[in-house]
Design an enzyme around this catalytic site. Structure first.
Site, PDB file in Angstrom:
ATOM      1  N   LYS A 102      43.120  25.654  24.261  1.00  0.00           N
ATOM      2  CA  LYS A 102      43.502  27.013  24.677  1.00  0.00           C
ATOM      3  C   LYS A 102      45.001  27.228  24.479  1.00  0.00           C
ATOM      4  CE  LYS A 102      41.340  28.572  28.431  1.00  0.00           C
ATOM      5  NZ  LYS A 102      41.065  28.630  29.876  1.00  0.00           N
ATOM      6  N   THR A 108      38.622  30.618  40.331  1.00  0.00           N
ATOM      7  CA  THR A 108      37.968  30.169  41.571  1.00  0.00           C
ATOM      8  C   THR A 108      36.477  30.461  41.417  1.00  0.00           C
ATOM      9  OG1 THR A 108      38.511  32.329  42.545  1.00  0.00           O
ATOM     10  CG2 THR A 108      39.957  30.505  43.089  1.00  0.00           C
ATOM     11  N   PHE A 147      44.273  42.868  40.611  1.00  0.00           N
ATOM     12  CA  PHE A 147      43.119  43.775  40.605  1.00  0.00           C
ATOM     13  C   PHE A 147      42.714  44.177  39.197  1.00  0.00           C
ATOM     14  CE2 PHE A 147      45.610  44.477  44.496  1.00  0.00           C
ATOM     15  CZ  PHE A 147      44.665  44.118  45.443  1.00  0.00           C
ATOM     16  N   LEU A 148      43.136  43.394  38.190  1.00  0.00           N
ATOM     17  CA  LEU A 148      42.904  43.853  36.817  1.00  0.00           C
ATOM     18  C   LEU A 148      41.424  43.908  36.467  1.00  0.00           C
ATOM     19  CD1 LEU A 148      42.097  41.335  34.736  1.00  0.00           C
ATOM     20  CD2 LEU A 148      44.503  40.840  34.960  1.00  0.00           C
ATOM     21  N   CYS A 158      33.741  38.362  38.194  1.00  0.00           N
ATOM     22  CA  CYS A 158      34.345  38.653  39.503  1.00  0.00           C
ATOM     23  C   CYS A 158      33.366  39.154  40.549  1.00  0.00           C
ATOM     24  CB  CYS A 158      35.467  39.672  39.340  1.00  0.00           C
ATOM     25  SG  CYS A 158      36.903  38.982  38.533  1.00  0.00           S
ATOM     26  N   ARG A 198      29.788  36.237  31.216  1.00  0.00           N
ATOM     27  CA  ARG A 198      29.556  35.551  32.486  1.00  0.00           C
ATOM     28  C   ARG A 198      28.714  36.463  33.383  1.00  0.00           C
ATOM     29  NH1 ARG A 198      35.469  34.258  34.422  1.00  0.00           N
ATOM     30  NH2 ARG A 198      35.800  36.189  33.265  1.00  0.00           N
TER      31      ARG A 198
END
Ligand code: UDX
Length: 435
Positions: free
Chosen positions: A35, A85, A149-150, A262, A332
């Site tokens: 990466k 996380t 908060f993106l 998220c 995801r």
């Protein structure tokens, strides 16, 4: 200002690029050498509008570099923690091992007056625990919790011009907050609201915001379930209630429901943490929010079976859209990919396409057949299913597509097509929550 960003995934890579864009000197640190190499070569490991230019500009200016060696963070005044996380395997709670490892790795480089800034989404109580860890070896380093908060697809704009800045500080943390003000001076000069609060509130702001958004989506999807049995139209219902400014139309698009890296994991981690703190009853409604969301996927598969005459066996189904939302290659917990896989498992022959997410989908479900163009995907299809509302699918010409399929049947999993247009072109049109 010299800044380090620990963790160069979605959040960290965008944050590092944006900080360099603001004129700071930035070192991004990640344990994944591939990466880091890609980022140093100007290649973002994900699709995000604006990111290639941000990286190119940052690297060319000399203000942005990436490394696997955390020692390069020495001398930086501000250290952002931007690692993931994820949900723990087999449990609802968040896995904090990357956050803990990131803070531990920083301890040897911290100097008095440095500021560690947490951006990762964490269970309430984490910042206090991390402060104790930091103060054991670096008592003069402060921690500020500054949730991010993106939104994917708007990540660069959301980082450069956020809706609000939230600082969670410990008692006496004002000097550290002033350092962070220096980092965000351009946003603050533009009158971005800044909320200064304690650690616990700042941690809760992030998960409360995501819980609210998830609830809003599941609310309209629950209305869609009722509309289905009542013969009503959920899109018109959403338009009508959305005119009430107390409700608002945004995040009231009924369809396949929410996914991504998220919302699903954050509401589960929030429930788990509330349970640990003895407030599980307060969040039992989120279990229902999660169930409504998951039922939409099952309902979409049922709708496919219905339009295929009661059985999916041997039916050729074109799936258009695999990303969890448009303008993203992220799969995801993608509702679209999950439906595509279910259709295949239940005997359909699925040909799936997406403008950006084919490669990531193929890694997760190599048994699906993928196509790179709409025409290739819909060739001889018994039904087509639009599962992510990319513009190129919204704007499809039903007359053109009709020339390729075996049967003109379309399932609109995102309520993003115009039913009149498709029906008048001879298609059978079905959608969630619409007659
Ligand atoms: C979300 C939050 O919006 C962001 O503030 C937070 O920092 C991270 O999580 P993101 O995951 O990028 O951002 O996606 P978002 O735009 O919120 O969409 C989440 C999911 O909800 C997508 O699968 C989307 O398709 C779905 N959605 C959204 C709906 O089903 N209906 C809607 O009306 C809106």
């Amino acid at each position: 200002m010299r800044i380090s960003v620990i963790g160069c995934g979605y959040l960290g890579a965008v944050h590092a690029g944006c900080m360099a864009d603001l004129g700071h000197q930035v070192i991004g640190v990640d344990t994944d050498a591939a990466k880091v190499d890609a980022l140093n070569a100007g290649n973002a490991p994900f699709f995000e509008p604006g990111m290639p230019k941000l990286l190119a500009d940052g690297l060319a200016s000399g203000r942005l570099k990436f490394t696997t060696d955390v020692a390069a963070a020495a001398g930086c005044k501000v250290h952002f923690i931007a690692v993931g996380t994820p949900q723990k395997k087999g449990e609802n709670g968040a896995d904090l091992r990357f956050v803990d490892a990131a803070v531990e790795s920083l301890l040897p480089v911290l100097r008095p007056g440095d500021v560690v800034v947490g951006k990762s989404t964490v269970p309430v109580g984490t910042a206090s625990r991390l402060t104790a860890m930091i103060h054991e070896v670096a008592p003069e380093t402060a921690l500020v919790w500054n949730p991010e908060f993106l939104r994917e697809g708007f990540a660069v704009a959301d980082t450069l011009a956020p809706d609000r800045l939230v600082y969670g500080i410990a008692a006496g943390g004002e000097p550290a907050a002033a350092v962070l003000d220096g980092v965000y001076s351009s946003a603050l000069d533009a009158d971005t609201p800044r909320i200064m609060t304690d650690y616990a509130t700042s941690e809760l702001v992030k998960v409360a915001a995501n819980a609210f958004l998830a609830t809003k989506i599941s609310f309209i999807n629950a209305m869609a379930e009722v509309c289905e049995v009542a013969g009503a139209d959920v899109s018109q219902l959403a338009d009508a209630i959305g005119h009430d400014p107390r409700i608002g139309r945004r995040f009231l698009n009924a369809g396949l429901g929410f996914g991504g890296g998220c919302l699903p994991k954050d509401i589960r981690a929030f429930m788990a943490r509330a349970g640990e703190l003895g407030a599980d009853q307060a969040l039992t409604f989120l279990r229902e929010v999660d169930s409504i969301n998951m039922r939409r996927r099952a309902r979409t598969v049922d709708l496919a079976r219905e339009v295929c005459g009661g059985s999916l066996l041997g039916k050729r189904i074109a799936v258009l859209g695999l990303a969890f939302k448009p303008d993203s290659d992220d799969v995801r917990d993608s509702p679209a990919l999950s439906v595509a896989a279910q259709l295949q498992l239940q005997g359909a022959s699925v040909i799936a396409s997406d403008p950006k997410a084919v490669a990531n989908s193929a890694k997760r479900f190599p048994e699906l057949v993928f196509a790179y163009t709409v025409e290739e995907a819909v060739q001889d299809a018994d039904a087509i299913m639009v599962l992510t509302e990319w513009d190129e699918y919204r704007n499809l010409d039903p007359h053109h597509v009709a020339g390729f399929v075996a049967t003109p049947v379309v399932v609109d999993g995102r309520n993003c097509l115009d039913p009149l247009k498709w029906r008048s072109a001879g298609w059978t049109y079905r959608a969630l929550g619409r007659p």
